[in-house]
Enzyme design. Structure first.
Site, PDB file in Angstrom:
ATOM      1  CD  GLU A 138      26.082  42.232  48.002  1.00  0.00           C
ATOM      2  OE1 GLU A 138      26.721  43.126  47.432  1.00  0.00           O
ATOM      3  OE2 GLU A 138      26.625  41.385  48.727  1.00  0.00           O
TER       4      GLU A 138
ATOM      5  N   GLY B 124      23.293  39.382  53.643  1.00  0.00           N
ATOM      6  CA  GLY B 124      24.334  38.764  52.823  1.00  0.00           C
ATOM      7  C   GLY B 124      23.842  37.472  52.193  1.00  0.00           C
ATOM      8  CB  VAL B 125      25.187  35.624  49.419  1.00  0.00           C
ATOM      9  CG1 VAL B 125      24.926  34.373  48.606  1.00  0.00           C
ATOM     10  CG2 VAL B 125      24.808  36.861  48.620  1.00  0.00           C
TER      11      VAL B 125
ATOM     12  N   GLY C 137      30.099  42.973  48.773  1.00  0.00           N
ATOM     13  CA  GLY C 137      29.392  44.180  49.188  1.00  0.00           C
ATOM     14  C   GLY C 137      29.426  44.408  50.686  1.00  0.00           C
TER      15      GLY C 137
END
Lengths: 493, 493
Positions: free
Chosen positions: A285, A259-260, A379
């Site tokens: 992503e 993840g971010v 996402g």
């Protein structure tokens, strides 16, 4: 490159767009976002509002967006509807005040919704390109996002030509599914497989003109990784090593999604420094600084991503050494980077962060106290549901310990107990796989903050017996204690 | 067919299985379940318990099971752990009393969990076969379920040979993914594609012996379809017609998945009698009577399913006219019938029933009042998340109107707001696609029972403003009113 399209100022471009239009901006995070047209659109909105004329749009992007998109347009009060994700403070306030209708959606599903026409007839696609040809072949920039779908469905396209990202030419893999099912097989069997084209072909008759720009995304620096994140990262890596030892993760490892944000970066850094973790590929992503660091160190061999979100200084350095990276990177549409078919086939190891988790493994990723949107599901659902092994990470508490992030019943649920496997806090790793609710609760309490373990135990003691033990009268009592006293520890069942 | 394996009585077979064993029974619903070995196992348990000896097993099946499996074993108090699904009254009671640890799991994920070893080292697979060869080629019966995975992972296999299902020879399509990712592409692009073999090949050295049986599943008759179900079915079909008119469903239609039970049968019947719905194919997990009726009428051209669950009289008739059906049917493993890759690629129209739905579109499929397990999530999550268009159906109320099935906040969440699209009750069809939470609440209230519409409105009025409006103090007030007064309508915010 020779333009046959009119060269427009940003204000001329913005002037095309009427009140009430459905407008899709390229970009997935700030990566690949149009930059100057939305600023001009915000100016246009402000001017019209000063003349008491209505101006507000239905705003779509790939995911979150550039400051100018959510920030300037929101400051100009020019957004009626927003989908599928956002992360801007001003937009967040407007959404939580009920001034903007916001629909969060799984990022892999969003292009399908656009094609189905459910999100309204798309009027304008505003698209950042690194290059373009008179016959409508576009080279995108730092993300693909939902831009192929936007361009296919929009009545009109306006380009923002930003040659700052010219080095990215050739890294995109553009692929757009059919309008209707059945869809074709997505023939990706490893992160570095290509299935499409490097350029996006659009109908050139849709292109109204081109706005010239030259600028980076100017993304801010990440927060320094603090000790708690470091601890969480170490626990994640301990868990991965144990899974390799017992043979549930092959010795050759599996591709990674991350993840971010700072916690995700921390996990990657710990993975990078641990010799037990072999060199791996990434199918994700968003590619952040930490991933390129690991590529430099030889720990990551390939990155498939929907977008590149790196801090500004890092981006300059990347482009000045671009030959080291350009053959080890693919940029894909979000429908493909996040596609269940590919995620499940590749067997990803996925790492995403949670806001809170309840005793039975339900995860809240999006809404504080069940009501206040933070960002959106993004996402995380695509990856958590379909990965081979899915890990959610979070700090055990927030606000100096006055809030427990492990609660009896999540105030909002984005990932159900059926979709979660491993939860990691700085206090431990709850392996929920194969466990009954009672066994899950025991594992979750063990990774809660010590102050909250007796509280969670006593919740279970006063709960009604069932497959899942709950007392619906007290399920949200921790939030109520926080609202009343400023500290969840004051709860009294 | 010549046996080289010992022929065993059911009691001799049961005698192999020790206390504490992990035992997997073939079957997906009663379809394809072993029948006499579990009965013998229950007898063995009772005898041992009478001698004060412990006997209890870890019980796995494909989905729910035959009466003898969950019923007899539960009556004998011989089950410690159960996964991934059940629907038996005795098992349900034991689970809700905390006497059996129960793990529900998405049916498409379950075989992957077995292969990973998370569900313990599988000791015994008890497998119903219509036929077998001395070198270990098995012809399965009325379902495939997770049997290929059970046989691959189990140390020992015992066959129950039931030639009653001999007509099914040739309809199976057995396919088992690799042990580790990356998995191969699943090359199904239409419901009638075959990717595997008609027989399951197992290591013959694992086979301890064969128990002879000859019997059907003796499934009971379905309830007569009542008026409310008929109304719900009509609303679903109205919705489908409208989607075809506006071009969101192609005129050629899309393959259909339908859940199990009377409501699902009602929808299929209404589809069958409506000339606007063209002939279609089915890609589902269970084929019921109504589907074969529609096949006879020419409305369904092909059925891909994991199992055939038909009432007893119907089954006799099916087999006596089997040549009309056998080339229009494939039986697949649950990992493939419910696989996200295939569901998304085919673009299914999916119909599943819900227990309750909240104002924002979260769906509870499994737990009454958040605590009491009914059955399990089954395949509903696989289909709802990945289908092109997913419809949940339910009656607006239960228990003579004293319970509203549309509530402010679901007491348990199996399908989040991100995974739900269309909700249909006898009062209307809530199209939640693309809508913000506020817009969703409006649509949900419109299909609630009229008695509850003002109650749900007043919940929203007293809720805290946010992207999602809730008052966590009153979120479960309807359940509390029901517990206190026997009628949710007595709620007072």
């Amino acid at each position: 490159m020779a333009s046959e399209f009119p060269i427009l100022s940003a204000d001329e471009a913005a002037a095309f767009i009427p009140n009430g239009a459905w407008v899709a901006c390229s970009g997935f995070t700030s990566a690949g976002s149009v930059k100057n047209i939305p600023l001009a659109l915000a100016r246009r909105a402000t001017e019209l509002h000063q003349k008491n004329q209505a101006f507000s749009i239905y705003l779509l992007t790939g995911a979150s967006s550039y400051e100018a998109v959510d920030g300037a347009l929101m400051q100009a009060q020019a957004v009626t509807y927003r989908a599928p994700y956002q992360s801007h403070p001003a937009m967040r306030i407007a959404i939580n005040q009920g001034n903007v209708a916001y629909r969060e959606e799984h990022l892999s599903h969003f292009p399908q919704s656009i094609r189905s026409g459910i999100m309204g007839p798309l009027d304008y696609a505003l698209v950042e390109v690194a290059d373009y040809t008179p016959d409508g072949r576009l080279t995108l920039t730092a993300s693909v996002g939902a831009t192929p779908t936007f361009c296919q469905c929009a009545k009109h396209i306006i380009l923002e030509h930003n040659p700052y990202h010219a080095p990215l030419k050739g890294v995109h893999d553009i692929y757009e599914p059919n309008r209707y099912p059945p869809y074709d097989i997505i023939r990706i069997t490893k992160p570095n497989d290509r299935i499409g084209t490097t350029q996006l072909t659009v109908d050139p008759r849709k292109i109204l003109g081109v706005v010239e720009t030259y600028q980076s995304e100017q993304n801010p620096e990440f927060k320094h990784i603090d000790t708690v994140y470091q601890h969480i990262g170490e626990r994640v890596v301990e868990f991965l090593q144990q899974e390799m030892r017992v043979g549930r993760i092959p010795q050759s490892f599996l591709p990674v999604q991350s993840g971010v944000g700072n916690l995700a970066n921390a996990i990657l850094k710990v993975m990078g420094t641990n010799p037990a973790i072999p060199t791996f590929q990434v199918y994700t992503e968003i590619a952040q600084d930490a991933m390129f660091d690991l590529m430099k160190q030889g720990k990551i061999s390939f990155i498939s991503t929907c977008g590149i979100y790196v801090t500004d200084g890092y981006q300059k350095e990347l482009y000045s050494n671009w030959s080291c990276y350009q053959n080890r990177l693919i940029l894909r549409p979000q429908e493909i980077s996040n596609h269940p078919e590919v995620i499940r086939r590749l067997g990803l190891l996925s790492f995403n962060s949670a806001l809170e988790v309840d005793l039975f493994g339900n995860v809240n990723s999006t809404h504080v106290q069940g009501t206040q949107a933070v960002n959106g599901i993004g996402g995380s659902g695509d990856f958590a549901r379909n990965s081979f092994l899915s890990v959610f990470t979070l700090q055990s508490t927030a606000k100096s310990g006055t809030i427990s992030n492990i609660v009896p019943f999540c105030s909002h649920i984005d990932h159900t107990e059926h979709d979660t496997q491993i939860i990691v806090t700085e206090y431990g790793c709850a392996d929920l796989r194969g466990k009954s609710p009672e066994q899950r609760a025991e594992a979750m309490i063990a990774c809660a903050h010590p102050d909250y373990r007796p509280i969670l135990q006593s919740y279970l003691k006063q709960a009604q017996q069932g497959h899942i033990s709950h007392n619906l009268s007290n399920a949200f009592a921790l939030y109520q204690a926080y609202q009343a006293t400023g500290d969840m520890r004051n709860v009294n069942f």
